[in-house]
Write a protein that holds these residues in place. Sequence first.
Motif, short mmCIF file in Angstrom:
data_model
loop_
_atom_site.label_atom_id
_atom_site.label_comp_id
_atom_site.label_asym_id
_atom_site.label_seq_id
_atom_site.Cartn_x
_atom_site.Cartn_y
_atom_site.Cartn_z
N LEU A 89 6.25 17.45 -7.49
CA LEU A 89 5.10 16.80 -8.12
C LEU A 89 3.91 16.89 -7.17
CD1 LEU A 89 4.07 15.16 -10.55
CD2 LEU A 89 4.64 13.09 -9.26
N ARG A 90 2.81 17.47 -7.65
CA ARG A 90 1.65 17.70 -6.78
C ARG A 90 0.54 16.67 -6.96
NH1 ARG A 90 2.00 23.38 -8.48
NH2 ARG A 90 0.16 22.97 -9.76
N ASP A 91 0.49 16.05 -8.14
CA ASP A 91 -0.67 15.21 -8.44
C ASP A 91 -0.23 14.00 -9.27
OD1 ASP A 91 -3.35 14.35 -8.83
OD2 ASP A 91 -3.43 15.43 -10.73
N LEU A 92 -0.43 12.81 -8.72
CA LEU A 92 -0.13 11.57 -9.43
C LEU A 92 -1.43 10.78 -9.56
CD1 LEU A 92 1.98 9.66 -10.68
CD2 LEU A 92 2.26 8.64 -8.41
N SER A 93 -1.82 10.46 -10.78
CA SER A 93 -3.08 9.78 -11.03
C SER A 93 -2.88 8.61 -11.98
CB SER A 93 -4.12 10.76 -11.60
OG SER A 93 -3.63 11.34 -12.79
N VAL A 94 -3.92 7.80 -12.14
CA VAL A 94 -3.85 6.60 -12.98
C VAL A 94 -5.12 6.49 -13.82
CG1 VAL A 94 -3.79 4.07 -12.99
CG2 VAL A 94 -2.37 5.34 -11.36
N SER A 95 -4.96 6.17 -15.10
CA SER A 95 -6.09 5.78 -15.94
C SER A 95 -6.07 4.26 -16.09
CB SER A 95 -5.99 6.42 -17.34
OG SER A 95 -6.30 7.78 -17.28
N THR A 96 -7.18 3.61 -15.83
CA THR A 96 -7.21 2.16 -15.78
C THR A 96 -8.55 1.62 -16.26
OG1 THR A 96 -7.12 0.24 -14.26
CG2 THR A 96 -7.87 2.31 -13.34
N ASN A 97 -8.56 0.37 -16.70
CA ASN A 97 -9.83 -0.27 -17.03
C ASN A 97 -10.50 -0.87 -15.79
OD1 ASN A 97 -8.63 -2.84 -16.53
ND2 ASN A 97 -8.11 -3.12 -18.69
N GLY A 98 -9.82 -0.84 -14.66
CA GLY A 98 -10.43 -1.22 -13.39
C GLY A 98 -10.34 -2.68 -13.02
N THR A 99 -9.86 -3.54 -13.92
CA THR A 99 -9.87 -4.98 -13.62
C THR A 99 -8.90 -5.36 -12.51
OG1 THR A 99 -8.22 -5.46 -15.34
CG2 THR A 99 -10.56 -5.54 -15.99
N GLN A 100 -7.87 -4.56 -12.29
CA GLN A 100 -6.87 -4.87 -11.28
C GLN A 100 -7.02 -4.02 -10.01
OE1 GLN A 100 -4.85 -7.51 -12.18
NE2 GLN A 100 -6.11 -7.42 -14.04
#
Length: 252
Positions: A89-100
């Motif tokens: 696995l080369r790339d781990l990312s997150v989509s978030t609303n940013g509140t946390q």
Amino acid sequence: MLQDRFGRAVEYVRLSVTDRCDLRCSYCIPKGFKDFAEPEDWLTFAEIERVIGAFVRLGARRVRLTGGEPLLRRGVVDLAARLAALPGLRDLSVSTNGTQLARLAGPLKAAGVGRVNVSLDSLRRECMAEVTGCDSLPQVLDGLKAAKAAGLTPIKLNMVLLPGVNDQDVESMVAFCIEHGFILRLIEAMPMGDSGRSVGYLDAQGVLARLRARFDLRPQTVSLGGGPARYWATADGRFTLGVISPISQHFC
């Protein structure tokens, strides 16, 4: 290797770890909606690790954690660490609303998350309150500050275009992204469900033409991720704009 019927390698997996969210965005969740899945029906971390491990062995190289709001999932930092450790696995990312993000940006980076996409539809506090159903802007801005300090990069801001709501905010978002080194992505609202159909439609191509003329944006041939965005950048490279246009330019 996983391939589609056109012979293209499938190397990007999006993983929803919860359907729950702490915001009620007008284009997403209907008012009064409470029919979320029960936690006992969610995949356990061991099951998620097993599934993603299988995808990686089949050639997946990029994984994105999504939701709902993925950072509401208890123990999500531990899950990120388990996935980041998968060989290949080369790339781990997150989509978030940013509140946390203010409390979790540092731990996520230490766990192996490389980058984040953050939903931000306006820099006006009253507009964000209207769109998200609560006074969320201060939390999101604190989260962005923490993500930048933690070294999560690139940071992409996802702005859903809403006619009569935030269409006048695009230029200020561009200036904000230039100041902080963020990538801005403009997204056409999808007419899915009552919520999606009720917010109206704003053609991203008109907005793009306006921005290209003002900032001398030039099309980019290199993709910045596994998603459907088309990218433009200034000649000096200080600003990059992505456009996700499922209505005006079908990407499927």
